[in-house]
Structure formats: structure tokens, C-alpha cells
Design an enzyme around this catalytic site. Structure first.
Site, PDB file in Angstrom:
ATOM      1  N   SER A   1       0.829  -1.196   0.000  1.00  8.00           N
ATOM      2  CA  SER A   1       0.000   0.000   0.000  1.00  8.00           C
ATOM      3  C   SER A   1       0.865   1.248   0.000  1.00  8.00           C
ATOM      4  CB  SER A   1      -0.896   0.007   1.238  1.00  8.00           C
ATOM      5  OG  SER A   1      -0.052   0.034   2.374  1.00  8.00           O
ATOM      6  N   GLU A   2       0.252   2.316  -0.414  1.00  8.22           N
ATOM      7  CA  GLU A   2       0.959   3.600  -0.435  1.00  8.22           C
ATOM      8  C   GLU A   2       1.493   3.938   0.947  1.00  8.22           C
ATOM      9  OE1 GLU A   2       1.622   5.635  -3.078  1.00  8.22           O
ATOM     10  OE2 GLU A   2       0.858   3.946  -4.257  1.00  8.22           O
ATOM     11  N   GLU A   3       0.706   3.606   1.962  1.00  7.64           N
ATOM     12  CA  GLU A   3       1.111   3.932   3.331  1.00  7.64           C
ATOM     13  C   GLU A   3       2.416   3.241   3.697  1.00  7.64           C
ATOM     14  OE1 GLU A   3      -3.396   3.177   3.936  1.00  7.64           O
ATOM     15  OE2 GLU A   3      -1.931   2.752   2.378  1.00  7.64           O
TER      16      GLU A   3
END
Ligand SMILES: *[C@@H]1O[C@H](CO)[C@@H](O)[C@H](O)[C@H]1NC(C)=O
Ligand SMILES: *[C@@H]1O[C@H](CO)[C@@H](O)[C@H](O)[C@H]1NC(C)=O
Ligand SMILES: *[C@@H]1O[C@H](CO)[C@@H](O)[C@H](O)[C@H]1NC(C)=O
Ligand SMILES: *[C@@H]1O[C@H](CO)[C@@H](O)[C@H](O)[C@H]1NC(C)=O
Ligand SMILES: *[C@@H]1O[C@H](CO)[C@@H](O)[C@H](O)[C@H]1NC(C)=O
Ligand SMILES: *[C@@H]1O[C@H](CO)[C@@H](O)[C@H](O)[C@H]1NC(C)=O
Ligand SMILES: *[C@@H]1O[C@H](CO)[C@@H](O)[C@H](O)[C@H]1NC(C)=O
Ligand SMILES: *[C@@H]1O[C@H](CO)[C@@H](O)[C@H](O)[C@H]1NC(C)=O
Ligand SMILES: *[C@@H]1O[C@H](CO)[C@@H](O)[C@H](O)[C@H]1NC(C)=O
Ligand SMILES: *[C@@H]1O[C@H](CO)[C@@H](O)[C@H](O)[C@H]1NC(C)=O
Length: 560
Positions: free
Chosen positions: A466-468
Site C-alpha cells: 500500500s501507499e502507506e
């Protein structure tokens, strides 16, 4: 006999008068200087002619009439002598003595110069050429003497002699007048100067006085000059290797005419006698050089082969009462060689330590940790030793491997065997938590970040992380958290990777997974796991609990 000689002489003189070409050789000539108003005499001698049958006649040149033989005459011939009772200025000139025997004729010439000066009149004396004066030497520190040169025929009787120094009569006790001599006790440098001897002579019932000047210089004699001086050796030691040949000179100076013997001795015995059997050590033949005031001697000692027994032995050179020795020493090991060898050894040791360290760095660090670190909790406010980041499985075959590694092998090795505590996403989060929160909260509680890079990861990672997550580990990288990158397969081209991964790879390097994915127990002692553990926070391994040790027993055996 004498009368006959006289007759013969008279005859020959008469013949010579008649025959002017006498055919005599001028054999020697002398220069004489004397003072006015005092007696003077000169003996006509010509050593090669010793025969009694020699006729001597004195003439004043160019007169051909012989000098009178009457001892009353002011100038007369007395035996072989010519005598002047009292000199006058006009007596200056050439006198010749003709010696004649049956075969040969010799002529001896004197050039007599009469001076009218007073010896004590300094200004007039300087006109005299000093070379005329009698020169004598007194030796400082010794008893010595001066001689008044009084050359007169036996008809002159010496009455007394007075001595003067610098025109004053000498009265000191140190000086004693004895016949023609002046004895001087314990000469000092100040005894140099102008001396004069004044002799009273009697001749044919009359008193005469003769004054002669003597220029005296003093000379220092080498103190102890009579003791031979050994210049070398100087009780020194000589470094020499065993088995080598050695020649040492003994150099000595000694006074002229000494009767000292010079030799090399060992233990009081002449070396030639001491080594009479082997002749291993020999004394050389003495050589010498004669100088004006001393002799110089050299006598050497030759060691054909230096042996261990010679070291510490005293080899003494003797010269009369003097002695000096040499001793042999083993050569001291060369300081520079030692230094170089020492440096080489040190360098070698440093190099090998560095080599050993680079090769066994991981083992050494792990051993150190197990030996010296406690198993206790590290007090840094963190809960986990590592956060394990991996692409989420898609149930594809190679993602199966990732799951096996992350969920089975990692916990088995790092948690069970090594006592680390891992946070594995998908195992340790509470159900229902938001993904971003889980990561954000828990990653801060971890000391290391383990990133698993599966095969053909690029899309998988890009798709599934994920981007996170990417943002988080970006931040972590900036925080300086240590990252352990594990490649499931060798990745040749990192350019397709996200920049953060490229950065981590560059900064921390990557570990290539080795091993299989069977259920067989992985061992923490394999090379791969050692490298992982090396990057993990320092922790004692194996934990000191005996239960744990027992558990690891089969693993230790297989890995050992
Ligand atoms: C010997 O000496 C006299 C006097 O000086 C001189 O006249 C004569 O020529 C000399 N004779 C020889 C042969 O030199
Ligand atoms: C003088 O000369 C004669 C003859 O040569 C010699 O016999 C005599 O010894 C001499 N005298 C001295 C004092 O030299
Ligand atoms: C004799 O001596 C005087 C001075 O010492 C010198 O002038 C003279 O020429 C000498 N005579 C001869 C013949 O040598
Ligand atoms: C010798 O010298 C003294 C003075 O110095 C002088 O009076 C005397 O006449 C001189 N004698 C002769 C013979 O020249
Ligand atoms: C003194 O005599 C020597 C030789 O006897 C001579 O060489 C020297 O020139 C003379 N000196 C003087 C000042 O006459
Ligand atoms: C000569 O000298 C002696 C002393 O030495 C003295 O007794 C005598 O009278 C003197 N003779 C003459 C002639 O001066
Ligand atoms: C001893 O004297 C000789 C000859 O002069 C010389 O060659 C040698 O060097 C000297 N040896 C020592 C040790 O002085
Ligand atoms: C030296 O000489 C003494 C006696 O003079 C003797 O007792 C000793 O053994 C000798 N030493 C050597 C090394 O020959
Ligand atoms: C030692 O002395 C001998 C003579 O006995 C001589 O031949 C030799 O040259 C000398 N050696 C040295 C080094 O002076
Ligand atoms: C060397 O040793 C000898 C004998 O022991 C001694 O007589 C001499 O004075 C010593 N010489 C020096 C210069 O020490």
C-alpha cells in the site's frame, strides 16, 4: 825521537820554503770567533792521520813562515795546537795547519774572527751573529748541566770558573760549578737565558781570563716519558663473530734506547706459549719506527679462529711496566635488523587480525554477543526486535514461499531459536484494525525493519504494498532505522524497483535467501541466518536457558 821529528819537520819546512808548490789538499776548514784580549787555542787534528810520524806546522795565511814555537810568544805553536795568549783585532784572518807524513799532505784551515764587544752590552751584542754563540739545552724537571767550552793545550791549567746568567753571577744553591761544568738541579723553564762562563787559566806563570757566552734554552720532557706508553689497546672490548679471524695491533711509544720488551700475554703467559699446541692465537713480529725523540712499536696478536672460550678472556699487551688489554665480545644483535623484523611481525599480525576479522566478523560478533551480552530486555522503549514487511500473498505459487518464510521459518528461527520478538503483519495485528494504523503504531515499536523481496517482485510489490507502507518505510529510512533486505532470488535489475528500495539496497545491501521451504527445521547457525542475526539487534544467543539449549541440540549437530 821527538828531536828527530822536530828535525824532520824543520827539514821539510825548509824544503817547502824552497819549493812553494807543496801539493797539499785543503782537507777541512773551520770558522772560529773569539773575543778580544783573551786567550784562544785551536788543535790541529785530522782523524785519519793517527801515526806519530806526522809533522804539523801552523802558518798564518798567506805567510809562508811557520808560527813561532816559543811558548812566550803571544802567538805560538804548542804541540799540535796554535795558541794566542791574548787576542788582538788584527789576529783575525786565515790560519792553516799543514799535516804531513811520508806519503800525504793535508791542510786544515781556520777563519778566525776577533770581536771587540762586551757580552753584557746588549746593543753591541746584537751585532753578533747568534749562531756563533754556544747553544745548550736544559731539560725541565731534571738535573742537568752546562759546559764551558775551554779548548786549550795541556800547558794551560784551569784555575776556576765563574758562571753568569744575564750578566749577573749565579749564586743560587741549585747551581754548582764543577770544573768546566755548571750543574743545575731540578731545571725549571725560567732557567733559559743568556749565560756566560768566565774561566781563570794559568799559563807559564801568568793568569788569563776567558769569557764564553752560552745561549740556553729549556725543553720540557714528557712526564713519565721513561714509562712506555701503550696507545692501543685501551682496556677495551672488541666485538667479533665466533669462527672469524681477528688481528689486533698493540701500538706503543717508548723512549729511545729503552731496553723494554713487548709482548702479548694471556693469564700471565706469552700467547705463543699458551697456545703452543694449536698455534690458534699467535703474537706477530714486532715492527718499529724510529722518530727523533721516541720510538714507535707495533706488535700484533692474530686469532686464526675466534672460539667461544676466548670471550671474556683478557689478552694483555705488555711493554716494560705498562700493560693494557683487550677482551672479545659477541657481536650485539643489530638494532636496526631487530626493529625491521619487529615491524614486519607487527604488520603481519595486524594484517592477519584484520583478515581474520573481515572473514569471521559475523561469527566474532555473534560469539561476543552470546558470551558477553545479557539475555535481558533492551531498555529503549521498543516492543519488537523487527517489523517484517512483505508483499501480501495472492495464493500464487511463489507467494506461497513468501508466506512460508514469513509465517513459519522466520518465527521458528528468529523467535524460537534466537529469542527475538517479531511483528509480522497478518499475524500480530488485532483484527479489525485499520491497516495504516497497524503499521504506523507498531513500526515505531520495532528496532529493525525486515523487507522480503519475492521473485518478480516489481509488480507484486507495486501492486500489493500500500501507499502507506511505502511512505512509512520512507520515513523510517530517514529516521535511520536499520533495514534488512532479504531477496528471495537474486535481483539483477534494481532500476525497476521503487526508489526507496534502491536506496536501501545501496545503503544496507541485501541478503540472498538460501535454503528450502520444507518443513524441516531451519538452523540459526547456517551462514544465511548468521548474517541475518548479525544485522539484528545485539542479543545473547543461544539463550542461557538449559531447556532452550536442549531444544537446539539437533540443530547444533547438523550445522556444526
Ligand atoms: C786552499 O786554501 C787556500 C787558502 O784559503 C787557498 O789559497 C788555496 O787555493 C786552496 N787550495 C785548494 C786546492 O783549494
Ligand atoms: C789535539 O790533537 C792531537 C793530534 O791530533 C791529539 O793527539 C790530541 O788528543 C788533541 N787534543 C785534544 C784535547 O783534542
Ligand atoms: C772569514 O770570515 C769572515 C767573517 O766571518 C768573512 O768576512 C771572510 O770572508 C771569511 N774568509 C774566508 C777566506 O772565508
Ligand atoms: C774596543 O771597544 C772599546 C769600546 O767598546 C774601545 O774603547 C776600544 O778601543 C776597542 N778596542 C779596540 C782594539 O778596537
Ligand atoms: C748568521 O750566520 C748564518 C750562518 O752561520 C747566516 O746564514 C746568517 O745569515 C747570519 N746572520 C746574520 C745576521 O749575519
Ligand atoms: C794569579 O791568580 C792567583 C789566584 O788564582 C793569584 O794568587 C796570583 O797572584 C795571580 N797572579 C798574577 C800574576 O796575577
Ligand atoms: C697501530 O699503528 C699502525 C702503524 O702506524 C697503524 O697502521 C694502526 O692503525 C695502529 N693501530 C691502532 C689500533 O691504533
Ligand atoms: C690462569 O693461571 C692460574 C695460575 O696462574 C690458573 O690457576 C688458572 O687456571 C689459569 N686460568 C686459565 C683460564 O688458564
Ligand atoms: C701482524 O704481524 C705480522 C708480522 O709478525 C705481519 O706480517 C702482519 O702483516 C701483521 N698484520 C697486520 C694486520 O698488521
Ligand atoms: C688497563 O689495565 C691495566 C691492567 O689492569 C692497567 O694497568 C692500566 O692502567 C689500564 N689502563 C687504562 C687506560 O685503564
Amino acid at each position: 825521537m821527538a828531536k828527530l821529528l822536530l828535525l824532520l819537520c824543520s827539514v821539510s819546512v825548509a824544503l817547502r820554503l824552497a819549493n812553494t808548490a807543496d801539493g797539499c789538499k785543503n782537507s777541512s776548514s773551520y770558522k772560529e770567533i773569539s773575543l778580544i784580549n783573551q786567550p784562544f787555542a785551536f788543535n790541529c787534528t785530522y782523524p785519519p792521520l793517527t801515526s806519530e810520524a806526522v809533522c804539523r806546522t801552523w802558518y798564518k795565511y798567506p805567510n809562508k813562515i811557520p808560527i813561532s814555537k816559543s811558548i812566550q810568544s803571544r802567538i805560538h805553536q804548542d804541540q799540535s795546537w796554535i795558541s794566542f795568549l791574548s787576542l788582538l783585532m788584527e789576529d783575525s784572518g786565515i790560519y792553516q795547519c799543514v799535516l804531513k807524513d811520508a806519503n800525504v799532505c793535508h791542510r786544515i784551515l781556520i777563519n778566525l774572527t776577533v770581536f771587540n764587544i762586551s757580552l753584557c752590552d746588549v746593543s753591541r751584542k746584537s751585532q753578533l751573529n747568534v749562531s756563533y754563540e754556544y747553544k745548550q739545552i736544559l731539560h725541565v724537571g731534571k738535573d742537568d748541566s752546562l759546559t764551558c767550552h775551554l779548548n786549550f793545550p795541556s800547558s794551560w791549567i784551569l784555575d776556576s770558573v765563574k758562571w753568569f746568567k744575564d750578566c749577573k753571577e749565579i749564586r743560587e744553591n741549585r747551581f754548582t760549578s764543577l770544573r768546566k761544568k755548571l750543574l743545575v738541579n731540578d731545571v725549571v723553564t725560567d732557567d733559559r737565558g743568556n749565560y756566560a762562563c768566565q774561566a781563570s787559566l794559568k799559563h807559564a806563570g801568568k793568569n788569563y781570563t776567558v769569557l764564553k757566552s752560552i745561549t740556553v734554552t729549556t725543553k720540557k720532557v714528557d712526564p713519565g716519558g721513561r714509562i712506555p706508553k701503550i696507545i692501543y689497546p685501551k682496556n677495551n672490548s672488541i666485538e667479533v663473530k665466533p669462527g672469524s679471524t681477528l688481528i689486533v695491533d698493540c701500538n706503543i711509544t717508548d723512549v729511545k734506547g729503552n731496553t723494554n720488551s713487548r709482548s702479548w700475554r694471556v693469564n700471565g703467559t706469552l700467547v705463543d706459549d699458551y697456545y703452543t699446541e694449536s698455534k690458534r692465537i699467535q703474537e706477530g713480529i714486532e715492527s718499529y719506527v724510529y722518530f727523533e725523540d721516541h720510538n714507535f712499536y707495533t706488535v700484533n696478536i692474530t686469532f686464526l679462529e675466534v672460539k667461544m672460550e676466548d670471550y671474556g678472556q683478557i689478552f694483555m699487551c705488555h711493554a716494560g711496566v705498562s700493560a693494557a688489554y683487550i677482551m672479545l665480545d659477541l657481536p650485539a644483535p643489530d638494532f636496526r635488523v631487530n626493529l625491521i623484523v619487529g615491524l614486519l611481525i607487527l604488520t603481519g599480525m595486524v594484517v592477519s587480525v584484520v583478515c581474520v576479522y573481515t572473514i569471521f566478523k559475523i561469527d566474532i560478533v555473534l560469539w561476543y554477543r552470546s558470551a558477553f551480552l545479557s539475555t535481558g530486555v533492551i531498555e529503549d522503549g521498543k516492543l519488537y526486535d523487527a517489523y517484517v514487511l512483505y508483499p501480501k500473498t495472492q495464493r500464487e505459487s511463489h507467494h506461497q514461499d513468501v508466506a512460508t518464510l514469513v509465517l513459519k521459518i522466520l518465527p521458528e528461527v528468529l523467535e524460537r531459536q534466537c529469542g527475538y520478538k517479531l511483528f509480522i503483519f497478518g499475524r500480530d495485528e488485532f483484527p479489525g484494525q485499520a491497516v495504516a494504523n497497524v503499521i504506523d503504531e507498531n513500526i515505531k515499536l520495532c528496532r529493525r525493519l525486515i523487507i522480503i523481496l519475492p521473485k518478480s517482485l516489481s509488480f507484486a510489490l507495486l501492486k500489493n504494498m500500500s501507499e502507506e507502507q511505502i511512505a512509512v518505510y520512507n520515513a523510517l529510512v530517514q529516521d535511520g532505522m536499520k533495514v534488512i533486505l532479504i531477496e528471495m532470488e537474486e535481483i539483477k535489475d534494481y532500476t525497476v524497483m521503487p526508489e526507496s528500495i534502491q536506496y536501501i539496497k545501496q545503503k544496507h545491501g541485501a541478503l540472498l535467501w538460501s535454503g528450502d521451504f520444507t518443513e524441516k527445521t531451519q538452523c540459526a547457525k547456517t551462514k544465511f541466518w548468521k548474517r541475518v542475526r548479525y544485522r539484528m539487534p545485539p542479543k545473547s544467543y543461544p539463550p542461557s536457558s538449559p531447556v532452550q539449549l536442549l531444544k537446539h541440540l539437533p540443530c547444533d549437530l547438523t550445522a556444526g
